[in-house]
Design a protein around this motif. Structure first.
Motif, mmCIF file in Angstrom:
data_model
loop_
_atom_site.group_PDB
_atom_site.id
_atom_site.type_symbol
_atom_site.label_atom_id
_atom_site.label_comp_id
_atom_site.label_asym_id
_atom_site.label_seq_id
_atom_site.Cartn_x
_atom_site.Cartn_y
_atom_site.Cartn_z
ATOM 1 N N THR A 125 25.047 100.944 50.430
ATOM 2 C CA THR A 125 24.927 100.456 51.810
ATOM 3 C C THR A 125 24.603 98.974 51.817
ATOM 4 O OG1 THR A 125 24.201 102.618 52.586
ATOM 5 C CG2 THR A 125 23.677 100.733 53.988
ATOM 6 N N LEU A 126 23.658 98.557 50.988
ATOM 7 C CA LEU A 126 23.283 97.150 50.902
ATOM 8 C C LEU A 126 24.478 96.304 50.459
ATOM 9 C CD1 LEU A 126 21.088 94.946 50.993
ATOM 10 C CD2 LEU A 126 20.575 95.518 48.608
ATOM 11 N N LEU A 127 25.206 96.755 49.448
ATOM 12 C CA LEU A 127 26.366 95.998 48.974
ATOM 13 C C LEU A 127 27.429 95.870 50.061
ATOM 14 C CD1 LEU A 127 26.819 97.408 45.348
ATOM 15 C CD2 LEU A 127 25.721 95.276 46.063
ATOM 16 N N SER A 128 27.640 96.938 50.789
ATOM 17 C CA SER A 128 28.615 96.908 51.877
ATOM 18 C C SER A 128 28.214 95.897 52.943
ATOM 19 C CB SER A 128 28.742 98.314 52.480
ATOM 20 O OG SER A 128 29.705 98.341 53.494
ATOM 21 N N MET A 129 26.946 95.879 53.300
ATOM 22 C CA MET A 129 26.453 94.923 54.302
ATOM 23 C C MET A 129 26.540 93.492 53.792
ATOM 24 S SD MET A 129 23.178 97.084 55.867
ATOM 25 C CE MET A 129 22.143 95.739 55.468
ATOM 26 N N PHE B 43 20.899 92.388 40.978
ATOM 27 C CA PHE B 43 20.635 93.156 39.763
ATOM 28 C C PHE B 43 20.182 94.555 40.153
ATOM 29 C CE2 PHE B 43 20.134 88.839 38.129
ATOM 30 C CZ PHE B 43 20.827 88.921 36.935
ATOM 31 N N ASP B 44 20.796 95.549 39.540
ATOM 32 C CA ASP B 44 20.424 96.943 39.785
ATOM 33 C C ASP B 44 19.385 97.378 38.754
ATOM 34 O OD1 ASP B 44 20.603 99.418 41.093
ATOM 35 O OD2 ASP B 44 22.037 100.175 39.636
ATOM 36 N N ASP B 45 18.589 98.354 39.132
ATOM 37 C CA ASP B 45 17.651 99.038 38.226
ATOM 38 C C ASP B 45 16.505 98.166 37.724
ATOM 39 O OD1 ASP B 45 19.106 101.491 38.331
ATOM 40 O OD2 ASP B 45 20.544 100.648 36.927
ATOM 41 N N ILE B 46 16.028 97.237 38.540
ATOM 42 C CA ILE B 46 14.991 96.299 38.092
ATOM 43 C C ILE B 46 13.635 96.958 37.843
ATOM 44 C CG2 ILE B 46 16.118 94.280 39.102
ATOM 45 C CD1 ILE B 46 14.016 94.457 41.401
ATOM 46 N N HIS B 47 13.449 98.187 38.317
ATOM 47 C CA HIS B 47 12.183 98.908 38.083
ATOM 48 C C HIS B 47 12.397 100.179 37.265
ATOM 49 C CE1 HIS B 47 10.352 96.164 40.865
ATOM 50 N NE2 HIS B 47 11.065 96.601 41.878
ATOM 51 N N GLN C 221 14.245 88.006 45.210
ATOM 52 C CA GLN C 221 13.767 88.913 46.252
ATOM 53 C C GLN C 221 13.988 90.345 45.789
ATOM 54 O OE1 GLN C 221 16.447 86.851 48.875
ATOM 55 N NE2 GLN C 221 14.783 86.493 50.329
ATOM 56 N N ASP C 222 13.011 91.175 46.029
ATOM 57 C CA ASP C 222 13.089 92.593 45.689
ATOM 58 C C ASP C 222 13.526 93.352 46.941
ATOM 59 O OD1 ASP C 222 12.580 95.311 45.141
ATOM 60 O OD2 ASP C 222 10.956 94.806 43.767
ATOM 61 N N TYR C 223 14.713 93.933 46.880
ATOM 62 C CA TYR C 223 15.267 94.683 48.009
ATOM 63 C C TYR C 223 15.318 96.183 47.723
ATOM 64 C CZ TYR C 223 16.665 90.414 50.374
ATOM 65 O OH TYR C 223 16.658 89.204 51.031
ATOM 66 N N THR D 246 16.374 97.216 43.217
ATOM 67 C CA THR D 246 17.470 96.277 43.505
ATOM 68 C C THR D 246 16.851 94.916 43.766
ATOM 69 O OG1 THR D 246 18.820 98.038 44.497
ATOM 70 C CG2 THR D 246 19.417 95.748 45.032
ATOM 71 N N GLY D 247 17.263 93.934 42.981
ATOM 72 C CA GLY D 247 16.741 92.586 43.138
ATOM 73 C C GLY D 247 17.855 91.575 43.269
ATOM 74 N N VAL D 248 17.586 90.526 44.031
ATOM 75 C CA VAL D 248 18.552 89.439 44.209
ATOM 76 C C VAL D 248 17.922 88.162 43.672
ATOM 77 C CG1 VAL D 248 19.938 88.113 45.845
ATOM 78 C CG2 VAL D 248 19.529 90.548 46.256
#
Length: 168
Positions: free
Chosen positions: A28-32, A130-134, A151-153, A162-164
């Motif tokens: 959803t985030l990627l689509s937005m 970046f996926d899987d940051i945690h 930013q941690d999203y 998910t981080g940017v």
């Protein structure tokens, strides 16, 4: 908010369709986010089944280039997506993309650190998701080592983080 429902037709596996529209996934985030860019090339590093590339293809005015080292796709290709097998480091156009999605196995934080070094040493200007940051200690170490604006999203993205990172 969910990814564009018209994307459903590209996903072959019914389990993947459920995953694509599930809460606490990053599609959803990627689509937005893809709709924030126009008439440009977005990159997806780590195609796997192709779901992130499908989400990034929401804005038909963008081209999505997705790289992996082997063919594992379980999607049909929208007109604005190119799936490539090979080494993304050889693609110099990558450095001119305003947005890169980075999600490659084994999620140990080492490849992520190397990618940040590569982008920094090549004066990259743009953002990387970046996926899987945690997900595990290696990824947590990677995320804490990032010195660029970040930013941690996770609350809007993937349950495993998910981080940017913004390279300016």
């Amino acid at each position: 908010m969910t990814p564009d429902n018209s994307l459903r037709k590209y996903i072959k596996d019914t389990n993947d369709i459920e995953l694509f529209y599930k809460d606490k996934e990053h599609y959803t985030l990627l689509s937005m986010v893809s709709k924030e860019y126009n008439n440009t090339v977005l990159y997806d590093i780590g195609s796997y089944k192709g779901l992130s590339a499908i989400a990034l293809s929401s804005n038909q005015n963008n081209l999505v280039v997705s790289y992996d080292i082997e063919y594992l796709l379980k999607v049909d290709r929208p007109n604005n997506v190119e799936f490539r097998i090979g080494n993304f480091y050889n693609d110099k156009q990558l450095l001119s993309s305003p947005l890169i999605m980075f999600d490659i196995d084994p999620h140990d934080g080492l490849q992520e650190k190397e990618f940040v070094r590569y982008l920094t040493s090549n004066n990259y200007k743009g953002s990387v998701i970046f996926d899987d940051i945690h997900l595990n200690d290696g990824m947590k170490d990677f995320w804490s080592s990032v010195t660029q604006q970040k930013q941690d999203y996770t609350n809007l993205g993937h349950w495993s983080g998910t981080g940017v990172v913004h390279f300016t």
